[in-house]
Scaffold this motif. Structure first.
Motif, mmCIF file in Angstrom:
data_model
loop_
_atom_site.group_PDB
_atom_site.id
_atom_site.type_symbol
_atom_site.label_atom_id
_atom_site.label_comp_id
_atom_site.label_asym_id
_atom_site.label_seq_id
_atom_site.Cartn_x
_atom_site.Cartn_y
_atom_site.Cartn_z
ATOM 1 N N ALA A 570 0.809 -1.224 0.000
ATOM 2 C CA ALA A 570 0.000 0.000 0.000
ATOM 3 C C ALA A 570 0.845 1.278 0.000
ATOM 4 N N PRO A 571 1.995 1.320 0.707
ATOM 5 C CA PRO A 571 2.779 2.553 0.645
ATOM 6 C C PRO A 571 3.347 2.788 -0.753
ATOM 7 N N ILE A 572 3.422 1.744 -1.545
ATOM 8 C CA ILE A 572 4.012 1.886 -2.874
ATOM 9 C C ILE A 572 2.954 2.278 -3.892
ATOM 10 N N THR A 605 7.424 0.580 11.969
ATOM 11 C CA THR A 605 8.244 1.678 12.470
ATOM 12 C C THR A 605 8.268 2.812 11.459
ATOM 13 N N ALA A 606 8.512 2.457 10.207
ATOM 14 C CA ALA A 606 8.587 3.492 9.175
ATOM 15 C C ALA A 606 7.257 4.216 9.039
ATOM 16 N N MET A 607 6.175 3.462 9.043
ATOM 17 C CA MET A 607 4.872 4.087 8.843
ATOM 18 C C MET A 607 4.533 5.005 10.016
ATOM 19 N N GLU A 609 6.547 6.346 12.201
ATOM 20 C CA GLU A 609 7.454 7.495 12.285
ATOM 21 C C GLU A 609 7.188 8.489 11.163
ATOM 22 N N GLY A 610 6.433 8.069 10.168
ATOM 23 C CA GLY A 610 6.051 8.998 9.108
ATOM 24 C C GLY A 610 4.964 9.965 9.554
ATOM 25 N N VAL A 611 4.420 9.748 10.747
ATOM 26 C CA VAL A 611 3.410 10.663 11.280
ATOM 27 C C VAL A 611 4.137 11.893 11.821
ATOM 28 N N ALA C 325 6.758 20.003 -2.944
ATOM 29 C CA ALA C 325 6.053 19.912 -1.671
ATOM 30 C C ALA C 325 6.415 18.639 -0.933
ATOM 31 N N SER C 326 6.259 18.688 0.387
ATOM 32 C CA SER C 326 6.377 17.463 1.172
ATOM 33 C C SER C 326 5.024 16.756 1.137
ATOM 34 N N ARG C 327 5.014 15.522 1.605
ATOM 35 C CA ARG C 327 3.770 14.777 1.550
ATOM 36 C C ARG C 327 2.698 15.418 2.413
ATOM 37 N N ARG C 339 3.180 17.283 -7.210
ATOM 38 C CA ARG C 339 4.271 18.127 -6.726
ATOM 39 C C ARG C 339 5.080 17.446 -5.628
ATOM 40 N N GLN C 340 4.584 16.335 -5.135
ATOM 41 C CA GLN C 340 5.238 15.713 -3.981
ATOM 42 C C GLN C 340 6.636 15.203 -4.331
ATOM 43 N N VAL C 341 7.559 15.592 -3.478
ATOM 44 C CA VAL C 341 8.937 15.152 -3.640
ATOM 45 C C VAL C 341 9.197 14.054 -2.617
ATOM 46 N N GLY C 360 12.471 16.997 6.923
ATOM 47 C CA GLY C 360 13.535 16.139 6.410
ATOM 48 C C GLY C 360 13.386 14.686 6.826
ATOM 49 N N ALA C 361 12.165 14.174 6.743
ATOM 50 C CA ALA C 361 11.939 12.747 6.986
ATOM 51 C C ALA C 361 12.705 11.944 5.935
ATOM 52 N N VAL C 362 13.131 10.735 6.311
ATOM 53 C CA VAL C 362 13.895 9.918 5.348
ATOM 54 C C VAL C 362 13.201 9.827 4.009
ATOM 55 N N THR C 379 12.335 26.529 11.417
ATOM 56 C CA THR C 379 12.425 27.083 12.772
ATOM 57 C C THR C 379 13.242 26.189 13.695
ATOM 58 N N ASP C 380 13.436 24.945 13.267
ATOM 59 C CA ASP C 380 14.082 23.974 14.146
ATOM 60 C C ASP C 380 15.494 23.664 13.643
ATOM 61 N N ALA C 381 16.476 24.194 14.360
ATOM 62 C CA ALA C 381 17.863 24.018 13.912
ATOM 63 C C ALA C 381 18.313 22.568 14.042
ATOM 64 N N ASP C 396 11.382 31.901 11.048
ATOM 65 C CA ASP C 396 10.034 31.706 10.551
ATOM 66 C C ASP C 396 10.006 31.847 9.033
ATOM 67 N N SER C 397 9.399 30.872 8.401
ATOM 68 C CA SER C 397 9.409 30.841 6.937
ATOM 69 C C SER C 397 8.778 32.092 6.344
ATOM 70 N N GLN C 398 7.714 32.536 6.985
ATOM 71 C CA GLN C 398 6.978 33.667 6.426
ATOM 72 C C GLN C 398 7.858 34.917 6.373
#
Ligand SMILES: Cc1cc2nc3c(=O)[nH]c(=O)nc-3n(C[C@H](O)[C@H](O)[C@H](O)COP(=O)(O)OP(=O)(O)OC[C@H]3O[C@@H](n4cnc5c(N)ncnc54)[C@H](O)[C@@H]3O)c2cc1C
Ligand code: SF4
Ligand code: SF4
Lengths: 642, 265, 425
Positions: A570-572, A605-607, A609-611, C325-327, C339-341, C360-362, C379-381, C396-398
């Protein structure tokens, strides 16, 4: 008058029921052949019904009692009706017994009626709203009709107007109960359900067994044989029969994470669409919840039309996480996941329309034996500093540590390292396959690519054959499931353990000593492939207990655990919904007030932590254990490892 | 658009290799070329491969083509004469190829030599082909960074397909197994220069250190210095004012040349 | 300078900005190098405390006590200053030739061109009578046209220049005819091309095909008469004797930096009439926001830390960046899905990737692995994006986007009104 007409009426209804049943059976027989032991199945059926099915139904006590009264009352009444009114056996006690059974049935029907006054959304409406009334009419009418025979009222009772009223009641009641059974009324479930139990595709599930591995697909393409299920007629006949057994109770819908996330999947509707498909027609009469975001009434199909061209959209099939919550919950023991994967097999193997990153992932699995296209020769990079024994060198070990594709993922590597530390502390004699290991095939298989699954599995089995080991241990429940339950079909049978069970053994044997963990509340998330697929609910909890943790359990835990959203590819395929499944699961976790959620799966874990933060911390049990290890300077006994 | 059924497009396909594992597969660019061909209304699509009947070729069949003509050639052969011969016999309207092979020398010469031998124009780096109003074809060519150029060409011509063209559809197992690899026996010509080629695993190329370069201008020297400092771990601005932070960003954008300081003329 | 003090906002902006790549040059142009006169906002002369010293070739700051006569600073000046410094190499009667066809993107020498010219010089060095000829198609930029120093410093002895409107578009057949004519006239030892998409690569292959030569493509090292090329999938190198036609990768050789060359124009050969079967119908206007994410060179990407979406879109427009954009930004409905990267979105290859309010999530970082420069606004170093970034601004981004928009606008306006153009290397 009524007495004279009744036998004929009964005979008439039974004949029409018979005709309906024959027609229905012919619909099922359009399916592909399936290896079923018909006689043994029929013999086992009563037990399956009374014990196994009751076991599932019994999770809802009120409904269980209702059903026992109604169904039991009906079956007994019907038998007695045939004797008393059909064959005219003149026995007061038989008639009195019939009175009793109709009363029981009436009582059950009243309960059904009450439930239907304000039904939960998971229940279908439509004809199902009529059913309790029909049941009441049936029971009441036959009660009254039998009173003379029971010697309670004079024989002449029931003539004139009353006779007509009673006749109407008899026709209505028998119509619902007998005609409906053969001709697709709500009572069809009794007829199809009974046969479905007899000819179930996974007889192992009865008698407390477990059967969760997908069935092997014959990859022979000669003679234009379609791979997977394109049309309803491509299902095996007993699968079609199974769909027909659905009572539209919606328990599956209530449990389905994809449905709750607003993705376009509703397992109940899916099964009903299969019923539409096998009989031909449209879903206009469907009276339950739709696929989220999709209108009801537009779907149509027949046994020989391609399902995804008008009956069910492809997205619906790809939204499923294969979490088996629906299967676990279904009182009719219908196999939704098998059906979904069968249809996915067609889409992937014949149409090549795996959505999202599916195509890329499958290509990677084919070309590199891992889903991300990493260099297969870099599988052991994560352990460069771990000095792990590799099977190619040692040839033999007590434990074969199946590393899984977590080897390529930085986060999962932390779990792997933690587990290695645990095994080293316990002086386990283990080894890894190193670069000889390949993806276990789970992902390819759930994405419908059984060709790639079989290729990966066969090559893994070849490699495993070369070495001697007593058991396989893995931190990945998906690999655990596939190795344990799906490799045997290809000739690889092993004793496979999830790391939580293995750790628990080590703790119980005193080979690991754990400090008590201090700190905040902990809850535990049961991974689908560990829990529902393999029944492993206790070992993880035991290990957590061994660290002195009192779990704050979630409302949905154990066999009712809600999926993290990470299974089944599903994530794919990433079918959009209104929410993320992982977010909902995190809400379940937050509701316990836990600061840490313990898991036993790198995918979970990945899912989780994606929150987005702030949220409770996610830790694999291996990581928690590794942090609590007592450094045993000299182990009490340098016992050989079992 | 009128559909002229007699139009033929031939796609030249090769056996590729996965960049990480080296395992044989359909070549990425060749499969994009096939994708482009399959998306052209009114053309009948045929595949041509010169070489051996590698099972990897089946991945092209899995995209929905019934057969591939395989011109049997030993690995030491120069495949161009065979391809040209086959194309002369077949006389398609359009020939599509990838830009660069995934195995061997991968110089990208094959399409040019084929076009030259046929006497047809060669259009490189194509992302789409559509029929124009005046009998010509409108060809979109990929320029770097998503830019496009429109060309007009008459058939017959040879086009190489750019990596920026639409991704190839998934290859499905069933059709891949059912499709045919039709071997065609053809004469082969040995590649005379092949002996001079000495293959070795790719060596890592030393990254030029910006600062080591003798800088000639202040701007270059400055750039050298910033590049160097940026490459080690990244600079973090915390206390500066928002304006200072913004100008630090802007400077990097200008230095990287992604924002045009000169007004677009 | 006239006696009236005029403020040039752009110039002042650069002068104030130590980090601006033209800062040093502007100081030099202002007159006194290290002793540049800077006027503050009030018109008062300020001494720039940061301008003491300069940054040496090794990137370390040096203080020059010679009062601005240091050579390195002077090198920033064009024209005379250079000529007097570097020796002029003259080849009066060339006997053999090496032809280089530079890309000259936008009429300017690219660094890749310089590397190839550097390689040509190294090959020419074997024979003192061997000259490096630059064969140039299309118009040169003002800089190069006015002042041949650009080519002279890059190592060009002779120049063959086909210019005019006929040569500005994509005209491969005509260029091929010219190359063949030059070939007949000079019989060069080697033809060198930068191996660039559609320019050098295409020319080299066309020429080699007609000369029936087997070219060395993707070459990255020439040594002892052998050339090493990157073979297919970048997995192998292939080494062979150096052929006539060579297309070279960037950084194949060091550019020329210690000599000047004559750049003598040569007479152009007669060209046969060419039937152009490929017609250039011109560039297609591409809106930065229409560029496929995977191809975009400059991406401004939005995450959960964006609160003013109007402003974000404006920033992208003003900067001329493609939006990403992020998810989370996509899930929340602020950005379209394409647009999601990231892992489940697009894997981008941008030269510069600006992550605004993205943690910066994996799964996100996976998608930007191929980006050259990453800038984080957060905002978070302590977040992972800051760890990945080459430049991070914490705030702040704005606020920061507002300042950025303002500065870009300010930067553009004066430049436009002056009609002045300057080019960033
Ligand atoms: C299987 C899977 C696949 C995934 N695929 C992707 C993917 O392809 N792409 C992707 O992006 N994600 C993906 N994710 C989700 C990913 O894990 C993260 O949840 C997501 O990237 C987080 O987005 P974010 O950084 O915008 O939000 P957050 O994590 O909430 O980060 C917001 C950031 O903004 C900062 N911030 C807040 N306010 C401000 C302000 N005023 N000014 C400046 N900064 C501010 C915060 O400090 C924080 O760092 C995936 C997850 C899973 C499980
Ligand atoms: S397996 Fe899970 S996701 Fe799939 S239909 Fe059943 S409950 Fe829904
Ligand atoms: S499939 Fe099973 S659980 Fe779902 S509605 Fe039908 S009977 Fe109920």
């Amino acid at each position: 008058m009524l007495n004279a007409a009744l036998p004929w009426l009964l005979a008439g209804f039974l004949i029409v029921l018979g005709a309906g049943a024959v027609r229905r059976i012919s619909l099922w027989r359009a399916g592909r052949p399936a290896p079923v032991d018909l006689i043994a199945g029929l013999m086992a059926m009563p037990r399956r019904y009374l014990v196994d099915l009751h076991h599932v139904v019994d999770r809802d006590k009120a409904m269980s009692n209702t059903h026992v009264a109604t169904a039991g009352g009906f079956v007994a009444s019907m038998a007695l009706i045939l004797l008393v009114h059909g064959f005219g056996v003149d026995n007061v006690w038989l008639a009195r017994a019939l009175l009793l059974t109709t009363v029981v049935m009436f009582a059950g029907a009243v309960l059904v009626f009450r439930r239907r006054l304000n039904p939960p959304s998971r229940l279908s409406k439509g004809p199902w709203m009529r059913l309790p009334k029909s049941l009441l009419v049936f029971a009441a009418t036959f009660f009254i009709v039998t009173l003379p025979a029971a010697g309670i009222l004079p024989d002449g009772f029931g003539s004139g107007i009353l006779a007509f009223v009673l006749l109407a009641g008899i026709v209505a009641g028998l119509g619902e109960m007998l005609l409906g059974m053969g001709w697709a009324g709500p009572m069809k479930h009794a007829f199809a359900g009974a046969l479905h139990l007899a000819f179930h595709r996974r007889p192992e599930r009865f008698g407390g067994g477990r059967s969760t591995g997908l069935k092997l697909l014959d990859l022979d393409t000669a003679g234009d044989k379609t791979l997977g299920v394109a049309k309803p007629a491509d299902f095996t006949w007993n699968q079609l029969l199974g769909f027909d057994a659905c009572v539209q109770c919606g328990r599956c819908e209530a449990m389905c994470p994809a449905f709750a996330a607003g993705q376009p999947l509703n397992p109940k509707k899916l099964i009903q669409d299969m019923v539409v498909g096998l009989a031909g027609g449209t879903d206009a009469n469907y009276a339950g919840s739709p696929y989220p975001g999709k209108e009801v009434g537009k779907a149509k199909g027949s046994a020989i039309e391609v399902i995804t061209e008008g009956l069910v959209s492809q997205e619906t099939l790809w939204a499923c996480t294969t979490c088996r919550a629906c299967v676990e919950e279904c009182p009719m023991m219908i196999e939704h996941v098998d059906a979904i994967v069968d249809m996915r097999r067609f889409l992937t193997l014949e149409k090549g329309t795996t959505p999202g990153k599916g195509s890329e992932t499958l290509q990677n699995l084919i070309a590199t034996d891992n889903p991300h296209g990493n260099d297969p020769a870099s599988r052991t990079y994560w352990a460069a500093d771990q000095n792990l024994p590799v099977m190619a060198d040692v040839k033999e070990a007590d434990v074969l540590f199946w590393v899984s594709d977590g080897a390529f993922d930085m986060r999962s590597q932390r779990i792997l390292r933690a587990f290695v530390k645990i095994m080293k502390t316990a002086k386990v004699n283990f080894a890894v396959l190193g670069d000889e290991e390949r993806d276990c095939g789970d992902l390819a298989r759930r994405l419908g690519d059984d060709a790639t699954f079989q290729s990966l599995a066969r090559r893994n089995i070849e490699v495993l054959k070369k070495y001697r080991f007593k058991r396989i241990v893995t931190t990945d429940p998906h690999a655990f499931h596939v190795l344990k339950n799906e490799y045997p079909d290809l000739g690889g049978s092993y004793e496979v353990l999830h790391h939580t069970r293995f750790i628990n053994e080590l703790v119980e044997q005193g080979r690991l000593q754990l400090n008590a963990r201090t700190g905040g509340t902990v809850t535990y998330h049961d991974p689908c492939y560990l829990g529902r697929y393999n029944g492993e609910y206790d070992a993880p909890r035991a290990v957590l207990n061994a660290m002195g943790i009192q779990l704050a359990e979630m409302e949905r835990s154990g066999f009712r655990s809600r999926c993290c959203g990470g299974g089944g590819g599903a994530p794919i395929t990433d079918i959009p919904g209104e929410r993320r499944i992982a977010d909902m699961r995190m809400d379940d976790i937050r509701a316990t007030g836990a600061e840490v959620v313990a898991v036993g799966c790198q995918q979970c874990t990945a899912m989780l932590e994606g929150v987005v933060e702030p949220r409770p911390e996610v830790q694999d049990i291996a990581e928690m254990v590794a942090a609590q290890l007592v450094d045993v300077a000299e182990p009490a006994t340098a016992r050989e490892v079992a | 658009m009128s559909l002229d059924k007699s139009l033929k497009v031939r796609v030249l396909v090769s056996v590729g290799q996965h960049p990480k594992s080296g395992r044989e597969r359909r070549a990425d660019q060749d499969s994009r070329a096939l994708e482009l061909a399959l998306g052209m209304p009114g053309f009948s699509v045929g595949l041509l491969h010169a070489g051996s009947e590698s099972p990897a070729l089946r991945e092209y069949l899995g995209m929905g083509v019934k057969a591939i003509d395989v011109l049997k050639q030993p690995s030491s052969a120069d495949v161009v004469p065979a391809l040209v011969q086959a194309l002369r016999n077949d006389s398609p309207d359009l020939v599509l190829c990838g830009t660069r092979a995934e195995t061997g020398e991968a110089s990208g010469m094959t399409p040019y030599r084929v076009a030259n031998a046929l006497g047809w124009p060669l259009v490189p780096a194509v992302v789409s082909i559509s029929r124009g109003s005046d009998g010509t074809y409108e060809v979109l060519q990929a320029l770097p960074r998503g830019q496009r150029r429109l060309l007009k060409v008459r058939t017959p011509f040879v086009a190489t397909v750019d990596p920026a063209a639409a991704e190839a559809r998934q290859s499905a197992f069933g059709p891949a197994q059912r499709g045919q690899l039709q071997a065609v026996a053809v004469a082969s010509v040995a590649d005379p220069a092949a002996n001079d080629l000495e293959f070795s695993p790719a060596r890592k190329r030393p990254k030029r250190i910006a600062a080591a370069r003798k800088a000639t201008t202040a701007a270059e020297r400055f750039k050298a210095a910033t590049v160097k400092s940026a490459s080690k771990g990244g600079q973090v601005l915390v206390k500066e004012t928002a304006a200072e932070k913004a100008s630090a960003i802007l400077n990097l954008l200008v230095a990287e040349g992604v924002i045009a300081v000169d007004s677009p003329s | 300078m006239s006696s009236i003090i005029r403020k040039d906002p752009r110039k002042n902006w650069i002068l104030r900005n130590r980090l601006h790549p033209l800062h040093q040059q502007m100081l030099v142009a202002e007159g006194a190098g290290n002793n540049a006169v800077v006027r503050g906002p009030s018109g008062l002369i300020r001494k720039n405390p940061h301008n003491i010293g300069f940054i040496g070739p090794n990137g370390i700051k040096r203080i020059d006590r010679l009062g601005g006569s240091g050579t390195v600073v002077a090198a920033g000046q064009r024209g005379e200053a250079v000529d007097t410094r570097l020796p002029l190499v003259q080849i009066s009667n060339p006997e053999s030739w090496i032809v280089v066809v530079p890309d000259l993107a936008g009429g300017r020498l690219t660094s890749h061109d310089r590397d190839v010219l550097g390689q040509a010089r190294q090959l020419a060095a074997a024979n003192p009578a061997c000259a490096v000829v630059a064969l140039v198609f299309g118009d040169l930029s003002e800089n190069l046209a006015d002042d041949s120093n650009g080519l002279a410093l890059a190592g060009v002895d002779r120049l063959l220049h086909f210019s005019g409107d006929d040569w500005n578009g994509y005209c491969p057949e005509q260029e091929l005819a010219a190359m063949l004519a030059v070939h007949r006239q000079l019989l060069p030892q080697h033809w060198l091309f930068p191996d660039t998409h559609l320019s050098g690569n295409d020319r080299a292959l066309r020429l080699a095909t007609r000369l029936e030569e087997r070219p060395a493509m993707h070459a990255w090292q020439i040594r002892d008469g052998r050339v090493t090329c990157r073979a297919g999938s970048e997995r192998n190198d292939v080494t062979r004797s150096l052929p006539k036609v060579v297309a070279l990768l960037a950084e194949c050789a060091m550019p020329v930096d210690d000599s000047r060359h004559e750049v003598l124009p040569m007479a152009l050969p007669e060209l046969p009439g060419v039937l152009a079967r490929i017609q250039d119908a011109g560039a297609v206007a591409v809106d930065p926001n229409q560029i496929a994410m995977a191809e975009a060179g400059f991406i401004l990407s939005a995450g959960n830390g964006i609160h003013d979406w109007e402003q974000f879109h404006e920033a992208a427009r003003v900067l001329g960046a493609t939006e990403g954009a992020s998810r989370v930004a996509v899930d929340d409905g602020f950005m379209p899905r394409f647009r999601q990267v990231g892992a489940t979105g697009t894997w981008v290859t941008a030269r510069v990737y600006v992550a605004v309010g993205i943690s910066g999530a994996v799964q996100h970082l996976q998608g930007i692995g191929a980006c050259e420069k990453v800038i984080a606004i957060n905002t978070d170093a302590g977040c992972d994006m800051v760890k990945r970034a080459d430049l991070s601004v914490i705030g702040d981004s704005q606020e920061i986007l507002a300042a950025l928009i303002e500065q870009v606008k300010a930067l553009r306006q004066p430049a436009a009104s002056e009609g002045g153009r300057h080019h960033v290397a």
